[in-house]
Design a protein around this motif. Structure first.
Motif, PDB file in Angstrom:
ATOM      1  N   THR A   8      38.291  50.068  28.985  1.00 25.53           N
ATOM      2  CA  THR A   8      37.587  51.109  28.252  1.00 25.53           C
ATOM      3  C   THR A   8      38.615  51.929  27.488  1.00 25.53           C
ATOM      4  O   THR A   8      39.664  52.276  28.024  1.00 25.53           O
ATOM      5  CB  THR A   8      36.792  52.026  29.198  1.00 25.53           C
ATOM      6  N   SER A  10      38.805  55.059  24.241  1.00 26.13           N
ATOM      7  CA  SER A  10      38.226  55.941  23.225  1.00 26.13           C
ATOM      8  C   SER A  10      39.332  56.464  22.329  1.00 26.13           C
ATOM      9  O   SER A  10      40.476  56.632  22.759  1.00 26.13           O
ATOM     10  CB  SER A  10      37.498  57.119  23.874  1.00 26.13           C
ATOM     11  N   ARG A  15      35.448  59.000  20.059  1.00 31.76           N
ATOM     12  CA  ARG A  15      34.637  57.811  19.804  1.00 31.76           C
ATOM     13  C   ARG A  15      35.120  56.645  20.653  1.00 31.76           C
ATOM     14  O   ARG A  15      36.281  56.271  20.608  1.00 31.76           O
ATOM     15  CB  ARG A  15      34.699  57.436  18.317  1.00 31.76           C
ATOM     16  N   ARG A  16      34.221  56.076  21.417  1.00 35.32           N
ATOM     17  CA  ARG A  16      34.570  54.955  22.289  1.00 35.32           C
ATOM     18  C   ARG A  16      34.500  53.658  21.502  1.00 35.32           C
ATOM     19  O   ARG A  16      33.493  53.352  20.872  1.00 35.32           O
ATOM     20  CB  ARG A  16      33.620  54.903  23.489  1.00 35.32           C
ATOM     21  N   VAL A  17      35.587  52.876  21.573  1.00 32.26           N
ATOM     22  CA  VAL A  17      35.620  51.608  20.846  1.00 32.26           C
ATOM     23  C   VAL A  17      35.523  50.403  21.773  1.00 32.26           C
ATOM     24  O   VAL A  17      35.026  49.351  21.374  1.00 32.26           O
ATOM     25  CB  VAL A  17      36.880  51.490  19.968  1.00 32.26           C
ATOM     26  N   LEU A  18      36.016  50.544  22.981  1.00 33.19           N
ATOM     27  CA  LEU A  18      35.894  49.472  23.973  1.00 33.19           C
ATOM     28  C   LEU A  18      35.220  50.048  25.217  1.00 33.19           C
ATOM     29  O   LEU A  18      35.601  51.117  25.690  1.00 33.19           O
ATOM     30  CB  LEU A  18      37.273  48.902  24.340  1.00 33.19           C
ATOM     31  N   ASN A  19      34.241  49.322  25.721  1.00 32.59           N
ATOM     32  CA  ASN A  19      33.474  49.827  26.844  1.00 32.59           C
ATOM     33  C   ASN A  19      33.385  48.765  27.942  1.00 32.59           C
ATOM     34  O   ASN A  19      32.604  47.820  27.841  1.00 32.59           O
ATOM     35  CB  ASN A  19      32.067  50.235  26.386  1.00 32.59           C
ATOM     36  N   VAL A  39      36.071  48.488  14.734  1.00 29.31           N
ATOM     37  CA  VAL A  39      35.392  48.153  15.985  1.00 29.31           C
ATOM     38  C   VAL A  39      36.360  48.115  17.164  1.00 29.31           C
ATOM     39  O   VAL A  39      35.947  48.100  18.316  1.00 29.31           O
ATOM     40  CB  VAL A  39      34.640  46.809  15.833  1.00 29.31           C
ATOM     41  N   GLY A  40      37.678  48.095  16.881  1.00 26.93           N
ATOM     42  CA  GLY A  40      38.661  48.138  17.963  1.00 26.93           C
ATOM     43  C   GLY A  40      39.487  46.891  18.143  1.00 26.93           C
ATOM     44  O   GLY A  40      40.138  46.720  19.180  1.00 26.93           O
ATOM     45  N   THR A 208      32.187  43.385  19.263  1.00 33.52           N
ATOM     46  CA  THR A 208      31.145  44.346  18.918  1.00 33.52           C
ATOM     47  C   THR A 208      31.171  45.463  19.956  1.00 33.52           C
ATOM     48  O   THR A 208      31.961  45.428  20.917  1.00 33.52           O
ATOM     49  CB  THR A 208      29.754  43.695  18.917  1.00 33.52           C
ATOM     50  N   LYS A 209      30.277  46.424  19.799  1.00 39.90           N
ATOM     51  CA  LYS A 209      30.189  47.508  20.779  1.00 39.90           C
ATOM     52  C   LYS A 209      29.777  46.999  22.152  1.00 39.90           C
ATOM     53  O   LYS A 209      29.963  47.682  23.167  1.00 39.90           O
ATOM     54  CB  LYS A 209      29.193  48.568  20.303  1.00 39.90           C
ATOM     55  N   ASP A 210      29.241  45.783  22.199  1.00 41.37           N
ATOM     56  CA  ASP A 210      28.824  45.182  23.468  1.00 41.37           C
ATOM     57  C   ASP A 210      29.871  44.241  24.047  1.00 41.37           C
ATOM     58  O   ASP A 210      29.613  43.556  25.036  1.00 41.37           O
ATOM     59  CB  ASP A 210      27.503  44.419  23.275  1.00 41.37           C
TER      60      ASP A 210
END
Length: 221
Positions: A8, A10, A15-19, A39-40, A208-210
């Motif tokens: 994870t 931010s 702003r969070r780029v990897l979750n 997107v990271g 992607t964000k997912d």
């Protein structure tokens, strides 16, 4: 070879780029990562390399968590096992092209002879005594690629490796990268916006964000 466990990250603005991103890269596997700007993708490479620190999660190289290493041990791991091709080149201006390319070999106590071969492989053998200020952006990119591959790293990380190259040179550099991966049994991750570059990989993923998802693009045979 490489395991990412619930990374994870931010940015400073929150702003969070990897979750909680998880992924495993096997020995000898060559993966391309695509995705929209911001997107990271580059952040992910920096985390893998230990050049940035995740907010949570872990990067594991050959069973060793990078966070468990002190600064000297982490530097030694990067120097011995990693090859970096980053957009900013990081070519040292006060060294000749040959000295720049030979640097990973010298830091690892190896002979510098292969540096000539790598300069030749990227079409710059005749420029060995030149300095970076005498080169174009595309030529600097080729020097950075030669330096990243010269010590036969186990893991190659490349951020837009063909971004400053004309199509013919990009084709040759990608062929060199692919050949080095196969000959040395290396693993590799390239981040790219180029479908042609991504198509040289064994697998193409989209960030992607997912997380990392299989891309619609399929690599060439």
């Amino acid at each position: 070879m490489l395991k990412l466990h619930e990374l994870t990250k931010s940015y400073a603005d929150g702003r969070r780029v990897l979750n909680r991103l998880s992924y495993s890269l096997g020995a000898g596997e060559y993966v391309a990562i695509m995705g929209e700007s911001g997107v990271g993708k580059s952040t992910l490479l920096n985390l893998i390399a230990g050049l940035d620190t995740p907010d949570s999660g872990e990067v594991v190289i050959d069973g060793t968590a990078i966070s468990s290493l002190d600064e000297d041990a982490a530097t030694r791991l990067r120097r011995e096992k990693f090859g970096f091709i980053f957009q900013a080149f990081h070519v040292l201006p006060h060294l000749t092209l040959l000295q720049n390319v030979a640097l990973p070999l010298l830091l690892n106590g190896a002979s510098a002879e292969r540096a000539y071969d790598m300069l030749d492989a990227v079409g710059l053998r005749g420029r060995a005594g030149d300095f970076p200020r005498q080169l174009s952006g595309g030529e600097l990119q080729r020097v950075a690629i030669a330096r990243a591959l010269v010590h036969r790293p186990a893991l190659i990380l490349a951020d837009e490796p063909t971004g400053n190259l004309d199509p013919d040179t990009a084709h040759d550099v990608l062929a060199l990268l692919r050949n080095e991966i196969r000959e040395n049994g290396a693993s590799a991750i390239i981040v790219t916006h180029s479908p042609a570059a991504a198509a040289t990989a064994d697998r193409v993923l989209t960030l992607t964000k997912d997380g990392l998802q299989p891309a619609a693009l399929r690599p060439r045979e």
